[in-house]
Write a protein that holds these residues in place. Structure first.
Motif, mmCIF file in Angstrom:
data_model
loop_
_atom_site.group_PDB
_atom_site.id
_atom_site.type_symbol
_atom_site.label_atom_id
_atom_site.label_comp_id
_atom_site.label_asym_id
_atom_site.label_seq_id
_atom_site.Cartn_x
_atom_site.Cartn_y
_atom_site.Cartn_z
ATOM 1 N N ILE A 79 -44.800 -46.753 6.216
ATOM 2 C CA ILE A 79 -44.272 -47.881 5.445
ATOM 3 C C ILE A 79 -45.413 -48.338 4.547
ATOM 4 O O ILE A 79 -46.453 -48.783 5.027
ATOM 5 N N ILE A 80 -45.223 -48.168 3.256
ATOM 6 C CA ILE A 80 -46.288 -48.471 2.306
ATOM 7 C C ILE A 80 -45.947 -49.758 1.567
ATOM 8 O O ILE A 80 -44.859 -49.878 0.986
ATOM 9 N N CYS A 81 -46.856 -50.708 1.582
ATOM 10 C CA CYS A 81 -46.612 -51.967 0.871
ATOM 11 C C CYS A 81 -46.821 -51.751 -0.623
ATOM 12 O O CYS A 81 -47.870 -51.284 -1.044
ATOM 13 N N ARG A 82 -45.785 -52.100 -1.382
ATOM 14 C CA ARG A 82 -45.849 -51.918 -2.833
ATOM 15 C C ARG A 82 -46.887 -52.835 -3.462
ATOM 16 O O ARG A 82 -47.328 -52.591 -4.580
ATOM 17 N N GLN B 121 -48.389 -48.727 7.228
ATOM 18 C CA GLN B 121 -48.098 -48.865 8.649
ATOM 19 C C GLN B 121 -47.353 -47.614 9.105
ATOM 20 O O GLN B 121 -46.505 -47.088 8.397
ATOM 21 N N SER C 215 -50.628 -52.031 -0.869
ATOM 22 C CA SER C 215 -50.830 -50.610 -0.541
ATOM 23 C C SER C 215 -51.226 -50.356 0.905
ATOM 24 O O SER C 215 -51.692 -49.277 1.236
ATOM 25 N N GLU D 147 -40.811 -41.329 3.017
ATOM 26 C CA GLU D 147 -41.761 -42.430 2.879
ATOM 27 C C GLU D 147 -40.974 -43.694 2.563
ATOM 28 O O GLU D 147 -40.001 -43.656 1.810
ATOM 29 N N ILE D 148 -41.394 -44.777 3.145
ATOM 30 C CA ILE D 148 -40.699 -46.049 2.954
ATOM 31 C C ILE D 148 -41.608 -47.001 2.188
ATOM 32 O O ILE D 148 -42.792 -47.152 2.514
ATOM 33 N N PHE D 149 -41.063 -47.610 1.157
ATOM 34 C CA PHE D 149 -41.824 -48.556 0.346
ATOM 35 C C PHE D 149 -41.222 -49.947 0.502
ATOM 36 O O PHE D 149 -39.996 -50.091 0.531
ATOM 37 N N ALA D 150 -42.069 -50.929 0.627
ATOM 38 C CA ALA D 150 -41.575 -52.289 0.836
ATOM 39 C C ALA D 150 -42.679 -53.285 0.533
ATOM 40 O O ALA D 150 -43.775 -52.907 0.136
ATOM 41 N N ILE D 151 -42.358 -54.574 0.718
ATOM 42 C CA ILE D 151 -43.366 -55.629 0.591
ATOM 43 C C ILE D 151 -43.649 -56.156 1.987
ATOM 44 O O ILE D 151 -42.731 -56.577 2.690
#
Lengths: 166, 166
Positions: free
Chosen positions: A115-118, A124, A121, A151-155
């Motif tokens: 899980i990548i924070c947009r 997790q 960065s 891959e999951i992108f989120a805030i």
DNA sequence: TTGTATGCAAATGTTTTGCAGAGCC
DNA sequence: GGCTCTGCAAAACATTTGCATACAA
């Protein structure tokens, strides 16, 4: 970036691999595997594997080179070391779609995603994977050697407070 | 490849988008959306959108430039056109992990994924997506604006016959 | 001692940027 | 006419390759 003949398709032949005696450290086992494959154990490679087995990353080649400053030698050596490790299935290459590859140690046990924070960065690890059912479906469609990247992108929580409307 | 500031995280703000009156063609609607956003409708862009709406790709910038030979002008114009289209959510950029980005028209209706043959590089669309449950899980973990990328790699039927042990 | 790994330099290939001129609205 | 888009050239950048030397086995 150019053609990446050996890398064109992620996860190929990845899977559960035995890491030798469990009493040994991941580093020791990995060095053994590398040696058994006919590779030589050198300072730069030991340092590279040492970082990769202790911190879980994933890291870019540049980040790894920085962490190894002095010990790791040239950036080119890092790239070549990573190529050897990936071929030995000791390292997995991942692609977050930002034009830079990242590498993480492949423990050989758990198949996980990120899980990548947009915003910041941060990365997790997500142990759950729902895509196995998808792979089965694809196999039923007549495909073989099925693998996938997810891959999951989120805030992340922290960034939601800082900039709520990102 | 370099830094891609506007592209760092795929699928951002992607989603269902209205494509205007259903009586119009995808090309006409897309041009309208582009115009409404303050962009100008030029020959190269019309040609680009024309290809993207008629053939579903995904295509690399180079492939698109070839298809447009004459009409599409400079490769740089293709890149810039694609950037505008992506910003307008008319095009989705995908990354098969081989160092080249691919672009496909975003109909705005179905969220789909790809099955890419490791041998012949053929691409099949997979309408099913099991990852929605995964996104929900991630939201429950406290993340917001959750999106994902999922690509499936395999050996297609045809290639299994040609080279059974690939 | 023999072949592999390293280090430097240079090449590769995709994508981006700067800037003057052309073209849309 | 004003502002955007185009085209050419050149830059940026991650990654790869060539080759002579250093080093593990």
């Amino acid at each position: 970036m150019h053609s990446h003949p050996k890398h064109a398709h992620p996860h190929e032949s990845a899977g559960k691999i035995s890491r030798g005696e469990p009493s040994k450290t991941a580093l020791e086992n990995s060095l053994g595997i590398l040696r058994d494959l006919g590779h030589r154990i050198t300072g730069p490679r030991k340092a590279l594997l040492s970082v990769l087995t202790s911190e879980h990353g994933p890291f870019t080649a540049e980040e790894l080179h920085c962490k190894l400053s002095g010990k790791g030698g040239d950036p080119v050596t890092v790239y070549r070391g990573l190529a050897a490790l990936e071929e030995a299935n000791l390292v997995r290459r991942c692609d977050f779609g930002d034009g830079v590859y990242r590498y993480e140690y492949n423990s050989g046990e758990h198949h996980h995603h990120h899980i990548i924070c947009r915003s910041c960065s941060s990365v997790q690890i997500l142990e759950v994977c729902f895509a196995d059912a998808l792979e089965n479906l694809v196999r039923q469609m007549g495909y073989s050697n099925v693998t996938h990247t997810l891959e999951i992108f989120a805030i992340c929580k922290a960034c939601q407070k800082t900039a709520p409307n990102t």
